[in-house]
Design a protein around this motif. Structure first.
Motif, mmCIF file in Angstrom:
data_model
loop_
_atom_site.group_PDB
_atom_site.id
_atom_site.type_symbol
_atom_site.label_atom_id
_atom_site.label_comp_id
_atom_site.label_asym_id
_atom_site.label_seq_id
_atom_site.Cartn_x
_atom_site.Cartn_y
_atom_site.Cartn_z
ATOM 1 N N VAL E 196 -76.469 11.786 -32.087
ATOM 2 C CA VAL E 196 -75.136 11.540 -31.501
ATOM 3 C C VAL E 196 -75.217 11.746 -29.994
ATOM 4 C CG1 VAL E 196 -73.932 12.333 -33.583
ATOM 5 C CG2 VAL E 196 -74.348 13.937 -31.707
ATOM 6 N N PRO E 197 -74.257 11.216 -29.250
ATOM 7 C CA PRO E 197 -74.251 11.461 -27.810
ATOM 8 C C PRO E 197 -74.040 12.949 -27.516
ATOM 9 C CG PRO E 197 -72.670 9.727 -28.403
ATOM 10 C CD PRO E 197 -73.148 10.341 -29.677
ATOM 11 N N VAL E 198 -74.758 13.441 -26.546
ATOM 12 C CA VAL E 198 -74.618 14.831 -26.110
ATOM 13 C C VAL E 198 -74.236 14.803 -24.631
ATOM 14 C CG1 VAL E 198 -75.810 17.016 -25.731
ATOM 15 C CG2 VAL E 198 -76.257 15.681 -27.807
ATOM 16 N N VAL E 199 -73.115 15.422 -24.336
ATOM 17 C CA VAL E 199 -72.582 15.377 -22.979
ATOM 18 C C VAL E 199 -72.816 16.719 -22.303
ATOM 19 C CG1 VAL E 199 -70.536 14.995 -21.555
ATOM 20 C CG2 VAL E 199 -70.796 13.766 -23.728
ATOM 21 N N ASP E 200 -73.491 16.680 -21.188
ATOM 22 C CA ASP E 200 -73.649 17.879 -20.375
ATOM 23 C C ASP E 200 -72.527 17.920 -19.343
ATOM 24 O OD1 ASP E 200 -74.848 20.084 -18.911
ATOM 25 O OD2 ASP E 200 -75.232 18.527 -17.415
ATOM 26 N N GLY E 201 -71.878 19.047 -19.239
ATOM 27 C CA GLY E 201 -70.719 19.161 -18.363
ATOM 28 C C GLY E 201 -71.042 18.986 -16.888
ATOM 29 N N VAL E 202 -72.159 19.505 -16.436
ATOM 30 C CA VAL E 202 -72.492 19.385 -15.014
ATOM 31 C C VAL E 202 -72.668 17.915 -14.646
ATOM 32 C CG1 VAL E 202 -74.169 19.946 -13.229
ATOM 33 C CG2 VAL E 202 -73.521 21.679 -14.932
ATOM 34 N N ALA E 203 -73.447 17.211 -15.434
ATOM 35 C CA ALA E 203 -73.655 15.786 -15.164
ATOM 36 C C ALA E 203 -72.329 15.034 -15.233
ATOM 37 C CB ALA E 203 -74.659 15.213 -16.169
ATOM 38 N N ALA E 204 -71.544 15.331 -16.237
ATOM 39 C CA ALA E 204 -70.251 14.663 -16.379
ATOM 40 C C ALA E 204 -69.363 14.922 -15.170
ATOM 41 C CB ALA E 204 -69.558 15.157 -17.662
ATOM 42 N N ALA E 205 -69.350 16.159 -14.712
ATOM 43 C CA ALA E 205 -68.470 16.518 -13.601
ATOM 44 C C ALA E 205 -68.934 15.883 -12.301
ATOM 45 C CB ALA E 205 -68.392 18.029 -13.470
ATOM 46 N N VAL E 206 -70.236 15.807 -12.095
ATOM 47 C CA VAL E 206 -70.737 15.150 -10.879
ATOM 48 C C VAL E 206 -70.265 13.697 -10.869
ATOM 49 C CG1 VAL E 206 -72.811 14.293 -9.735
ATOM 50 C CG2 VAL E 206 -72.698 16.669 -10.513
ATOM 51 N N GLN E 207 -70.399 13.026 -11.990
ATOM 52 C CA GLN E 207 -69.968 11.625 -12.050
ATOM 53 C C GLN E 207 -68.457 11.501 -11.874
ATOM 54 O OE1 GLN E 207 -71.476 8.479 -12.499
ATOM 55 N NE2 GLN E 207 -73.355 9.512 -11.855
ATOM 56 N N LEU E 208 -67.700 12.416 -12.447
ATOM 57 C CA LEU E 208 -66.238 12.325 -12.322
ATOM 58 C C LEU E 208 -65.773 12.608 -10.899
ATOM 59 C CD1 LEU E 208 -64.964 13.818 -15.685
ATOM 60 C CD2 LEU E 208 -64.424 11.566 -14.745
ATOM 61 N N VAL E 209 -66.388 13.564 -10.249
ATOM 62 C CA VAL E 209 -65.960 13.843 -8.874
ATOM 63 C C VAL E 209 -66.369 12.687 -7.964
ATOM 64 C CG1 VAL E 209 -67.879 15.212 -7.946
ATOM 65 C CG2 VAL E 209 -65.542 15.780 -7.317
ATOM 66 N N GLU E 210 -67.514 12.097 -8.224
ATOM 67 C CA GLU E 210 -67.867 10.881 -7.474
ATOM 68 C C GLU E 210 -66.816 9.786 -7.691
ATOM 69 O OE1 GLU E 210 -71.733 9.379 -8.403
ATOM 70 O OE2 GLU E 210 -72.810 10.969 -7.342
ATOM 71 N N ALA E 211 -66.392 9.636 -8.929
ATOM 72 C CA ALA E 211 -65.399 8.605 -9.236
ATOM 73 C C ALA E 211 -64.121 8.829 -8.440
ATOM 74 C CB ALA E 211 -65.106 8.605 -10.745
ATOM 75 N N LEU E 212 -63.653 10.060 -8.428
ATOM 76 C CA LEU E 212 -62.420 10.368 -7.696
ATOM 77 C C LEU E 212 -62.602 10.096 -6.199
ATOM 78 C CD1 LEU E 212 -61.529 13.662 -9.599
ATOM 79 C CD2 LEU E 212 -60.279 11.499 -9.737
ATOM 80 N N ILE E 213 -63.744 10.491 -5.666
ATOM 81 C CA ILE E 213 -64.006 10.264 -4.236
ATOM 82 C C ILE E 213 -64.091 8.766 -3.956
ATOM 83 C CG2 ILE E 213 -65.673 10.638 -2.370
ATOM 84 C CD1 ILE E 213 -66.455 13.284 -3.873
ATOM 85 N N ASN E 214 -64.787 8.065 -4.818
ATOM 86 C CA ASN E 214 -64.901 6.611 -4.633
ATOM 87 C C ASN E 214 -63.537 5.941 -4.579
ATOM 88 O OD1 ASN E 214 -67.696 6.487 -4.508
ATOM 89 N ND2 ASN E 214 -67.928 6.227 -6.737
ATOM 90 N N LEU E 215 -62.606 6.448 -5.339
ATOM 91 C CA LEU E 215 -61.274 5.838 -5.398
ATOM 92 C C LEU E 215 -60.329 6.409 -4.349
ATOM 93 C CD1 LEU E 215 -60.822 5.670 -9.284
ATOM 94 C CD2 LEU E 215 -61.560 3.844 -7.733
ATOM 95 N N GLY E 216 -60.840 7.320 -3.527
ATOM 96 C CA GLY E 216 -59.996 7.875 -2.476
ATOM 97 C C GLY E 216 -58.911 8.799 -2.988
ATOM 98 N N LEU E 217 -59.123 9.364 -4.157
ATOM 99 C CA LEU E 217 -58.096 10.220 -4.766
ATOM 100 C C LEU E 217 -58.336 11.685 -4.425
ATOM 101 C CD1 LEU E 217 -57.964 8.394 -8.205
ATOM 102 C CD2 LEU E 217 -56.087 8.532 -6.556
#
Lengths: 240, 240, 240, 240, 240, 240
Positions: E196-217
């Motif tokens: 099954v997919p295994v999600v690591d929180g650090v990796a997930a959070a790095v991608q999410l914060v990049e997403a927010l920055i990319n969108l100027g939020l």
């Protein structure tokens, strides 16, 4: 004469006939059952992909019901589409999922649902949650049988239902809902084996839609179930 | 002939008669309605003190129903006692609170309840929560009328109901439940005024108990609604 | 001198005496305990039928409390009637169900309840849900002992409580509530066996009602617990 | 090169182009956006009837995505079908409803959703509830504009969004989600007017699907999103 | 160049380095990771006492981030402090707890969390409940390993994770979140073992914060996350 | 002599003294109140940034309580840290947030909380949700006064409280909790103005911690509140 349409959500003619017989058996004198099925879509609905195709196919059928139809039963347990049907039609629409859960809640303190494959459990849970009927659901138990494998005249199907039912009782259920339109013939035998009331959704829904018709109640057109807006829907319906 | 007992929860004979008429009007051909009321207790139930006295008084009456009784309607909206009735009896027991909410959920997306006094609102909310039917309740609105002030033949009662109903629609309801057995005569007129389905609990419960009887379903005796244990209950029942 | 009435909900004199002793042991200096019991009703309350009879019988007793009563403890775990008592009286009313759950929530992260028969589990769950105290309840475990079989001086009762307590700990509880007024003597021994705090509801409620009295707090009469309306209640109370 | 398919849920080519532009603007360098739309169905989705037809039509399109597609955005706010898409595909599928709510939850304490017609509010609420994202939603506010009336280059659309946004802030929201794919161009101007972050679902979903692809994460095939069973689905897909 | 600060919540330099490596591996080209840790506090956070000390220590570090910091990852699973960080900073703040749960919800129907010690389970549950992300969490399973015992290069750690993961799958999870920043290296191997997919929180959070920055939020300053008021805070920060 | 420590969560000595007086007034004869405050941190706690600094500062103080301390009151309404305090100490720890809500729930059907600034509302809501006490909270209303602006001897403070209280009653509350330790002197006057019980958290908590001590109950060390593990915590505590 009260005309009720019962819509099998899959394209298996055998199952439509089975559902029709169950609906006729549950209907009151003076009720005429019109059983039908989609013009396209899966021969059995097991999972959300099938369920969403089936939802559209059911809406297609509902648009062409006989004029005298006074109420509709949606004969797919946990399947999608009920809100769309309530928009499309003015007559009452009863989903067997809600119907079974409601009658079960009148008979016991906590109900359990028996379904086919494990993959269907979450979808049924989501359907009950959206319907506002999840709180008193003790568990949803899979028999491991596919929809078309369910044969309520066979001992192995009944045994699988009994095992799943026993697990439900152990988890606190004191009444059982049959969570697949194809299980319709098992209610009596299963009730005898488990010693608790067993509610079949098709029978429950036929009685509920009769109740709504008897009381002159129709779907509210004041809120989200207002008639669909007039607009272009190119390529829909897909027939012809 | 199907015999259904409809139990007014207060000791007002006028209201019992009103409820009886509503039940008869809602019943199918072949159903015989037996309307009754407690031997003691408040002439109207407005609040929990009255409601708990009434619950015991209703259980007292239920212990002496005619032998042929095939199902029971508890005609108090939001009142206590339904779980006790389900223990005492094997035949189906339908509370008008649950019945109204269930049919309303089949007709609209969110329902509103109209009740008598503001003091009753929380009790109805608690009753719906225990019944697992609160999620889709948009609001419970008080008319400010006491139970015995409700007179559905008077314009002022209908106006008060209409005002409360409008508030419910503004809060998202698209179907209305009449939250007092005495409002039973207002459904049609109120529906016409508000343009949404209006569900009367007594009528809903009569139809639901007929449905359960038609399907041969009885209260589960496997769980918490098992028959009360045999034991001493000195001074009970209080009569003679 | 602070006068607190502790009301056993059943008509067993032995149990009233047991509850009285526990209340006296839990009370502060300067508190006078007045233990009483209904004039009618079941000798033990096990299930909703008994519970609703008992609720009315308790309300009957509460109407005749000594004038100096400054607060009331309702000594039935998971039983009905507390909202009615709060309407009837101005002085604080504390239900042992709420009291035990509250103190447990101050001592641990998740609490478990030990009760008598399996049939009582759902009723206790419903009582805690209505009280807004269910979220942190890990489980309600039945010992299988009837109310009058509970004898906290016997090894078999303590063993049954320990087994149920162990199941509760395995399901995540880190504090235990004794879910029956008759278990009152087991708190210390059970705490020693399980290694977690064990909260007895009678003791908890005595302390809570003292707290409310000490702070000069009384039941709100602004909302649903306003004094019952003046009206005819023929045949009530049933005595005389 | 990362290929992402963005699926408009209605058959309006203009809206597909608008969504495509928004997706391209939100995508990272090295991402190729493939915007598409159903082969049949409503030109705008407003209500559950449209939404269920659209869900099937979207599943039809998803079955024929270009082979190199690494992830999918479902560009219908509050629309049905996401669970079916997750069954059908192995690549990540992100619904703009979930995407907007998730990013909003990272930016504020409570979010509000602005939608088109009042009739869509309950459907969005149900979608968020099923997604497990409703708890922190303060309100869903309708602008009263139909999907095809939304023109983010017009002052009247922006004014309607601002009014709905102000209502959301008054009800406790501190971040706003644009609840319609066609509102995609309004985020910046609306954010300036309201003084709070405004999250557009299409942009949010493009970033989230990129995140999942970057981390090598794919839809779980272990549970309910396992690949649909092989079976007959006569008449499906409807084309040809 | 996008600068993201990743804050280990404990004072173990080895773990900061491990988290840094995971963040770098998860970050997109053009992202610069700045890994840091508190100036004081526990070397590992296991329980609420540690967690609250750590929360203050993290806020201390956040007040002195490099000026170019465009977003922040809080690398403690289930730890306190995120709301304080969102007040203090204007740039987006992503907690690995929320990040992991969000991505997991996009990949499966129900997620499970694997954590270190049993004592941490309730704290993680409370963190997910506050975040509004608990509904779709099937279970939180402890491995029994302390934070500093977790060594993802050792077979015994992987075996413990696999056992806990299997228990989560049996309870209905179809995707797994690694519930400790120190488990960051186990995602791939564990995913292979469990299927099954295994999600690591650090990796997930790095991608999410990049997403927010990319969108100027950026974090909303309109509501509870408004900048802290200017006031005396004697003795804070504790350095000097 | 029973020794109870009451910990102001901010560093304002005036407020500590005010809280001390309230605690003394609420304490029973034979109780000795030891009022204290953090060695560092904000002079008033308004928001999560302050609250998390304060939580650590409070834990610092709790580690050095006088040996004879038999119980602790945490005198910050809606503030963080209670779970950490329960880990650190064996003696009972009562948070004024929980204490006020619990006593309020014993007095009325739905309670309202009055707080200082609007920015604190969500934090209090989250604190009550985590405590499992949110269900019966009708509303949390801000007065608009900062913590240090609250002066219960001034008419303007009492007027602001009365206005907020009236809004709470209109939203269904029938009992009021003072949602700030500094409001402690307003209970009596506000109760007279509003006509409902007004619960001050400090007084409630003193009584509750006395109750727990009287019953010999201590914090559970079996679950998440087990004593913190022995480990290095460099730089902690920050003093010396």
């Amino acid at each position: 004469m009260m005309h009720i349409a019962v819509v099998n959500v899959n394209t298996s003619r055998g199952m439509t006939e089975e559902i029709r017989r169950a609906a006729v058996a549950a209907a009151s004198d003076g009720t005429e059952i019109y059983a039908t099925q989609p013009h396209f879509g899966p021969e059995s609905v097991e999972g959300s992909y099938d369920s969403f195709i089936s939802a559209a196919a059911v809406l297609d059928v509902l648009a062409m019901l006989p004029a005298q139809t006074a109420g509709v039963v949606l004969a797919g347990f946990g399947e999608h589409g009920r809100e769309g049907a309530r928009e499309l039609l003015d007559v009452p629409v009863v989903d067997i999922t809600e119907a079974a859960a409601m009658l079960a809640q009148l008979l016991g303190a906590r109900y359990g649902v028996l379904t086919t494959l494990q993959r269907c459990v979450v979808q049924i849970e989501d359907s009950l949650r959206t319907a506002g009927l999840l709180q008193r659901c003790a568990t949803i138990e899979a028999t491991g049988l596919g929809v078309l494998e369910v044969d309520t005249s066979s001992r192995s199907t009944l045994d699988a239902l009994e095992r799943a039912g026993q697990r439900a009782l152990e988890k606190g259920a004191d009444v059982i809902c049959l969570g697949c339109a194809g299980m319709v013939g098992a209610a009596e035998e299963l009730g005898a084996r488990l010693g608790v009331p067993v509610v079949d959704g098709v029978a429950a829904a036929v009685q509920l839609v009769e109740a709504l018709i008897n009381l002159g109640l129709r779907t509210s057109k004041h809120g989200p179930f207002a008639t669909p807006l007039v607009k272009a829907r190119p390529g829909w319906p897909p027939r012809a």
